[in-house]
Scaffold this motif. Structure first.
Motif, PDB file in Angstrom:
ATOM      1  N   GLU A  41       1.203  -1.271   0.269  1.00 62.37           N
ATOM      2  CA  GLU A  41      -0.203   0.137  -0.310  1.00 62.37           C
ATOM      3  C   GLU A  41       1.004   1.293   0.035  1.00 62.37           C
ATOM      4  OE1 GLU A  41      -3.957   1.762   2.794  1.00 62.37           O
ATOM      5  OE2 GLU A  41      -2.747  -0.365   2.551  1.00 62.37           O
ATOM      6  N   GLU A  44      -0.080   7.771  -2.803  1.00 66.55           N
ATOM      7  CA  GLU A  44      -0.106   7.699  -4.371  1.00 66.55           C
ATOM      8  C   GLU A  44       0.669   9.021  -4.878  1.00 66.55           C
ATOM      9  OE1 GLU A  44      -3.922  10.516  -6.565  1.00 66.55           O
ATOM     10  OE2 GLU A  44      -4.035  10.412  -4.375  1.00 66.55           O
ATOM     11  N   GLY A  45       0.802   8.923  -5.411  1.00 70.24           N
ATOM     12  CA  GLY A  45       2.592   9.112  -5.849  1.00 70.24           C
ATOM     13  C   GLY A  45       3.722   8.719  -5.688  1.00 70.24           C
ATOM     14  N   ARG A  65      -0.138  10.978   0.566  1.00 67.60           N
ATOM     15  CA  ARG A  65       0.802  11.187  -1.371  1.00 67.60           C
ATOM     16  C   ARG A  65       1.558  11.846  -0.548  1.00 67.60           C
ATOM     17  NH1 ARG A  65      -0.887  12.386  -6.742  1.00 67.60           N
ATOM     18  NH2 ARG A  65       0.037  14.287  -7.773  1.00 67.60           N
TER      19      ARG A  65
END
Length: 176
Positions: A41, A44-45, A65
């Motif tokens: 996991e 983001e990014g 992120r």
């Protein structure tokens, strides 16, 4: 005779191609990196160049992120978004950015300014230039939570455990 040779050629060609593994059915052209990225996991990014590790997985704060903010004049700055996933506010939160080499070894760590009074479900963005060391083209920037103070208790990251976590994550995101 030519039909038999053609049939043998078709069978040989069909057997020589590797099976197509579609990790994401919505993705018509799967890449090997897709399977590797889905095992963990990541924020983001996240890329091989910048990512975050969860030093306190059961804690109230999550790195949501990360990004490299490219400038016209180098060096780049780096951004990180954190969110409070708990139902109680976090009184104080300290993040850190580690500069990591190709092998996953931490070269230097830079502590960011403390974030005060992070409310539940609130997302905060911090952007920093990394100044603790010169960043080589193959180096990476890794964000992690260094310290948390909240009504539910205080927590501080253990440097050796974070270094092991960063090394393991760096090996899963190899430098191209």
């Amino acid at each position: 005779m030519s039909h038999i040779m053609f049939a043998i050629l078709v069978v040989v060609l069909a057997q020589s191609q590797p099976p197509t593994r579609i990790v994401n059915p919505a993705n018509p052209s799967p890449m090997p990196s897709d399977a590797r990225m889905m095992q963990f996991e990541w924020p983001e990014g996240a890329t091989w160049r910048v990512f975050g590790v969860d030093a306190y997985p059961e804690g109230p704060v999550k790195i949501a992120r990360v990004a490299e903010v490219r400038q016209q004049n180098p060096p780049s700055t780096w951004s990180v978004h954190v969110t409070n996933r708990a139902l109680m506010p976090v009184n104080s939160l300290t993040l850190a950015a580690a500069v990591v080499d190709v092998t996953g070894k931490v070269k230097a760590t830079q502590t960011l300014a403390a974030i005060k009074d992070l409310k539940p479900q609130q997302v905060i963005r911090k952007e920093i230039p990394v100044r603790v060391t010169v960043i080589a083209p193959t180096d990476r920037v890794v964000f992690f939570v260094k310290e948390i103070r909240s009504e539910t208790g205080d927590w501080k990251a253990v440097d050796s455990e974070v270094a092991e976590l960063i090394k393991a994550a760096a090996l899963k995101l190899p430098v191209p």
